[in-house]
Motif scaffolding. Structure first.
Motif, PDB file in Angstrom:
ATOM      1  N   GLY A  54       0.834  -1.194   0.000  1.00 15.61           N
ATOM      2  CA  GLY A  54       0.000   0.000   0.000  1.00 15.61           C
ATOM      3  C   GLY A  54       0.867   1.241   0.000  1.00 15.61           C
ATOM      4  O   GLY A  54       2.041   1.196   0.376  1.00 15.61           O
ATOM      5  N   VAL A  55       0.275   2.349  -0.431  1.00 12.30           N
ATOM      6  CA  VAL A  55       0.952   3.647  -0.415  1.00 12.30           C
ATOM      7  C   VAL A  55      -0.065   4.684   0.046  1.00 12.30           C
ATOM      8  O   VAL A  55      -1.194   4.721  -0.461  1.00 12.30           O
ATOM      9  N   SER A  56       0.346   5.513   1.003  1.00  6.07           N
ATOM     10  CA  SER A  56      -0.557   6.564   1.458  1.00  6.07           C
ATOM     11  C   SER A  56       0.178   7.891   1.513  1.00  6.07           C
ATOM     12  O   SER A  56       1.406   7.953   1.412  1.00  6.07           O
ATOM     13  N   GLY A  57      -0.578   8.971   1.689  1.00 10.36           N
ATOM     14  CA  GLY A  57      -0.011  10.302   1.805  1.00 10.36           C
ATOM     15  C   GLY A  57      -0.842  11.309   1.040  1.00 10.36           C
ATOM     16  O   GLY A  57      -1.862  10.964   0.424  1.00 10.36           O
ATOM     17  N   ASP A  58      -0.400  12.570   1.071  1.00 11.48           N
ATOM     18  CA  ASP A  58      -1.097  13.575   0.276  1.00 11.48           C
ATOM     19  C   ASP A  58      -0.607  13.585  -1.165  1.00 11.48           C
ATOM     20  O   ASP A  58      -1.117  14.329  -2.005  1.00 11.48           O
ATOM     21  N   PHE A  59       0.389  12.736  -1.440  1.00 13.72           N
ATOM     22  CA  PHE A  59       0.909  12.482  -2.789  1.00 13.72           C
ATOM     23  C   PHE A  59       1.550  13.718  -3.435  1.00 13.72           C
ATOM     24  O   PHE A  59       1.571  13.835  -4.659  1.00 13.72           O
ATOM     25  N   ASP A  60       2.095  14.592  -2.614  1.00 11.53           N
ATOM     26  CA  ASP A  60       2.798  15.738  -3.180  1.00 11.53           C
ATOM     27  C   ASP A  60       4.251  15.418  -3.494  1.00 11.53           C
ATOM     28  O   ASP A  60       4.953  16.224  -4.098  1.00 11.53           O
ATOM     29  N   SER A  61       4.722  14.211  -3.089  1.00 12.64           N
ATOM     30  CA  SER A  61       6.122  13.844  -3.311  1.00 12.64           C
ATOM     31  C   SER A  61       6.289  12.617  -4.191  1.00 12.64           C
ATOM     32  O   SER A  61       7.412  12.200  -4.460  1.00 12.64           O
ATOM     33  N   ILE A  62       5.208  12.012  -4.613  1.00 15.85           N
ATOM     34  CA  ILE A  62       5.306  10.836  -5.482  1.00 15.85           C
ATOM     35  C   ILE A  62       5.444  11.304  -6.929  1.00 15.85           C
ATOM     36  O   ILE A  62       4.655  12.124  -7.411  1.00 15.85           O
ATOM     37  N   SER A  63       6.428  10.776  -7.620  1.00 14.12           N
ATOM     38  CA  SER A  63       6.651  11.178  -9.009  1.00 14.12           C
ATOM     39  C   SER A  63       5.607  10.545  -9.925  1.00 14.12           C
ATOM     40  O   SER A  63       4.994   9.522  -9.610  1.00 14.12           O
ATOM     41  N   ASP A  64       5.417  11.166 -11.091  1.00 19.01           N
ATOM     42  CA  ASP A  64       4.492  10.610 -12.082  1.00 19.01           C
ATOM     43  C   ASP A  64       4.955   9.225 -12.526  1.00 19.01           C
ATOM     44  O   ASP A  64       4.134   8.328 -12.763  1.00 19.01           O
ATOM     45  N   ALA A  65       6.268   9.048 -12.636  1.00 19.41           N
ATOM     46  CA  ALA A  65       6.799   7.749 -13.064  1.00 19.41           C
ATOM     47  C   ALA A  65       6.480   6.667 -12.042  1.00 19.41           C
ATOM     48  O   ALA A  65       6.145   5.531 -12.408  1.00 19.41           O
ATOM     49  N   THR A  66       6.565   7.015 -10.750  1.00 11.99           N
ATOM     50  CA  THR A  66       6.242   6.042  -9.703  1.00 11.99           C
ATOM     51  C   THR A  66       4.773   5.677  -9.748  1.00 11.99           C
ATOM     52  O   THR A  66       4.406   4.494  -9.687  1.00 11.99           O
ATOM     53  N   ARG A  67       3.916   6.674  -9.874  1.00 10.62           N
ATOM     54  CA  ARG A  67       2.476   6.397  -9.913  1.00 10.62           C
ATOM     55  C   ARG A  67       2.121   5.512 -11.105  1.00 10.62           C
ATOM     56  O   ARG A  67       1.243   4.653 -11.011  1.00 10.62           O
ATOM     57  N   ALA A  68       2.825   5.699 -12.217  1.00  9.33           N
ATOM     58  CA  ALA A  68       2.555   4.884 -13.399  1.00  9.33           C
ATOM     59  C   ALA A  68       2.930   3.428 -13.175  1.00  9.33           C
ATOM     60  O   ALA A  68       2.355   2.528 -13.807  1.00  9.33           O
ATOM     61  N   GLU A  69       3.896   3.183 -12.273  1.00 13.09           N
ATOM     62  CA  GLU A  69       4.342   1.815 -11.997  1.00 13.09           C
ATOM     63  C   GLU A  69       3.450   1.106 -10.991  1.00 13.09           C
ATOM     64  O   GLU A  69       3.480  -0.121 -10.888  1.00 13.09           O
ATOM     65  N   LEU A  70       2.658   1.846 -10.235  1.00 11.75           N
ATOM     66  CA  LEU A  70       1.894   1.267  -9.138  1.00 11.75           C
ATOM     67  C   LEU A  70       0.469   0.916  -9.561  1.00 11.75           C
ATOM     68  O   LEU A  70      -0.143   1.611 -10.376  1.00 11.75           O
ATOM     69  N   ASP A  71      -0.044  -0.161  -8.967  1.00  4.36           N
ATOM     70  CA  ASP A  71      -1.442  -0.531  -9.154  1.00  4.36           C
ATOM     71  C   ASP A  71      -2.300   0.525  -8.450  1.00  4.36           C
ATOM     72  O   ASP A  71      -2.149   0.742  -7.246  1.00  4.36           O
ATOM     73  N   PRO A  72      -3.188   1.202  -9.147  1.00  7.40           N
ATOM     74  CA  PRO A  72      -4.015   2.237  -8.506  1.00  7.40           C
ATOM     75  C   PRO A  72      -4.787   1.740  -7.291  1.00  7.40           C
ATOM     76  O   PRO A  72      -5.121   2.530  -6.395  1.00  7.40           O
ATOM     77  N   SER A  73      -5.046   0.439  -7.236  1.00  6.14           N
ATOM     78  CA  SER A  73      -5.842  -0.094  -6.134  1.00  6.14           C
ATOM     79  C   SER A  73      -5.110  -0.049  -4.791  1.00  6.14           C
ATOM     80  O   SER A  73      -5.739  -0.184  -3.738  1.00  6.14           O
ATOM     81  N   ILE A  74      -3.782   0.137  -4.800  1.00  8.66           N
ATOM     82  CA  ILE A  74      -3.052   0.172  -3.526  1.00  8.66           C
ATOM     83  C   ILE A  74      -2.777   1.604  -3.064  1.00  8.66           C
ATOM     84  O   ILE A  74      -2.170   1.814  -2.012  1.00  8.66           O
ATOM     85  N   LEU A  75      -3.242   2.603  -3.829  1.00 13.27           N
ATOM     86  CA  LEU A  75      -3.008   4.002  -3.477  1.00 13.27           C
ATOM     87  C   LEU A  75      -4.103   4.503  -2.534  1.00 13.27           C
ATOM     88  O   LEU A  75      -5.296   4.369  -2.817  1.00 13.27           O
ATOM     89  N   ILE A  76      -3.694   5.077  -1.420  1.00 11.40           N
ATOM     90  CA  ILE A  76      -4.625   5.608  -0.423  1.00 11.40           C
ATOM     91  C   ILE A  76      -4.286   7.082  -0.225  1.00 11.40           C
ATOM     92  O   ILE A  76      -3.319   7.421   0.462  1.00 11.40           O
ATOM     93  N   GLU A  77      -5.055   7.956  -0.817  1.00 10.83           N
ATOM     94  CA  GLU A  77      -4.764   9.383  -0.691  1.00 10.83           C
ATOM     95  C   GLU A  77      -5.327   9.917   0.620  1.00 10.83           C
ATOM     96  O   GLU A  77      -6.512   9.725   0.922  1.00 10.83           O
ATOM     97  N   THR A  78      -4.468  10.558   1.412  1.00 10.07           N
ATOM     98  CA  THR A  78      -4.871  11.112   2.709  1.00 10.07           C
ATOM     99  C   THR A  78      -4.496  12.600   2.709  1.00 10.07           C
ATOM    100  O   THR A  78      -3.427  12.983   3.171  1.00 10.07           O
TER     101      THR A  78
END
Length: 227
Positions: A54-78
């Motif tokens: 899983g990955v959580s956070g306000d996502f201000d530090s995750i790169s676009d390349a990282t997000r493209a590699e991750l399954d959207p289902s494990i992203l938890i925006e807080t």
């Protein structure tokens, strides 16, 4: 992924965007094999080719390349800006022990905030890993089998009354407070060392070599599964 709490029988490694070498991460994962990325920490996990639950956070530090590699289902925006990403991540994880890597070094304000979170989340069996030391909140009486000469620091984030045995400088019903008595650089004289405090807010700091000791005393699951 929804904000449902992840409940696991094995330890969890939270990986933040602070200082963390591949060796640091590997050591954490040997003890706590479930990897959970905290905002920019996901960049490091993806770069190392690690599996993430899983990955959580306000996502201000995750790169676009990282997000493209991750399954959207494990992203938890807080997105709550009144709390740190570390604080919010601890809310999302329920595990016997939680090792927190990549939350020290770099920015001092971020590191201080993490110490505050250890107190705020006193019920969580969380251990901060630094380059040389580990740190955890003293939420219960613990007994540590440490060799004579081991450095052991007690740092208060609030007013607490502490009792400890086995230390060079006695701690007997001693009042600690950030504005008063602190207990840095005490030293083990003979074991076992016992530590207890009345009230929340006392942090224990040990050399990193004693991580396994800290894991054993904080472990909240089946003792047979403790690594």
């Amino acid at each position: 992924m929804s904000c449902q709490v992840l409940r696991l029988d094995e330890g969890v490694t939270l990986l933040g965007g602070g200082q963390a070498s591949p060796k640091d991460i590997a050591e954490s994962l040997r003890v706590a094999p479930n990897l959970f990325g905290v905002d920019g920490g996901a960049n490091r996990a993806v770069a190392l080719g690690l599996d993430i639950i899983g990955v959580s956070g306000d996502f201000d530090s995750i790169s676009d390349a990282t997000r493209a590699e991750l399954d959207p289902s494990i992203l938890i925006e807080t997105p709550d800006q009144n709390r740190t990403d570390f604080d919010k991540a601890l809310d999302l994880v329920d595990a016997p022990v939680i090792l927190c890597t990549g939350f020290t070094g770099k920015r001092m304000d971020h590191q201080l905030a993490c110490y505050c979170v250890l107190v705020r989340q006193a019920g969580k069996p969380a251990i901060l890993l630094g380059e040389e030391d580990i740190c955890f909140h003293l939420s219960q009486k613990v007994t540590l089998d440490l060799p004579a000469g081991t450095r052991l620091s007690l740092f208060p984030m609030a007013r607490v009354i502490a009792n400890c045995t086995g230390l060079r400088w006695p701690v007997e019903n001693l009042e600690f407070a950030p504005w008063g008595q602190i207990g840095t650089s005490n030293e083990v004289t003979d074991g076992p060392v016992t530590l207890s405090a009345k009230g929340e807010g006392l942090l224990v700091i040990l050399p990193r070599a004693y991580l396994q000791q800290a894991v054993r005393v904080l472990w909240q699951g089946d003792p047979a599964r403790c690594p």
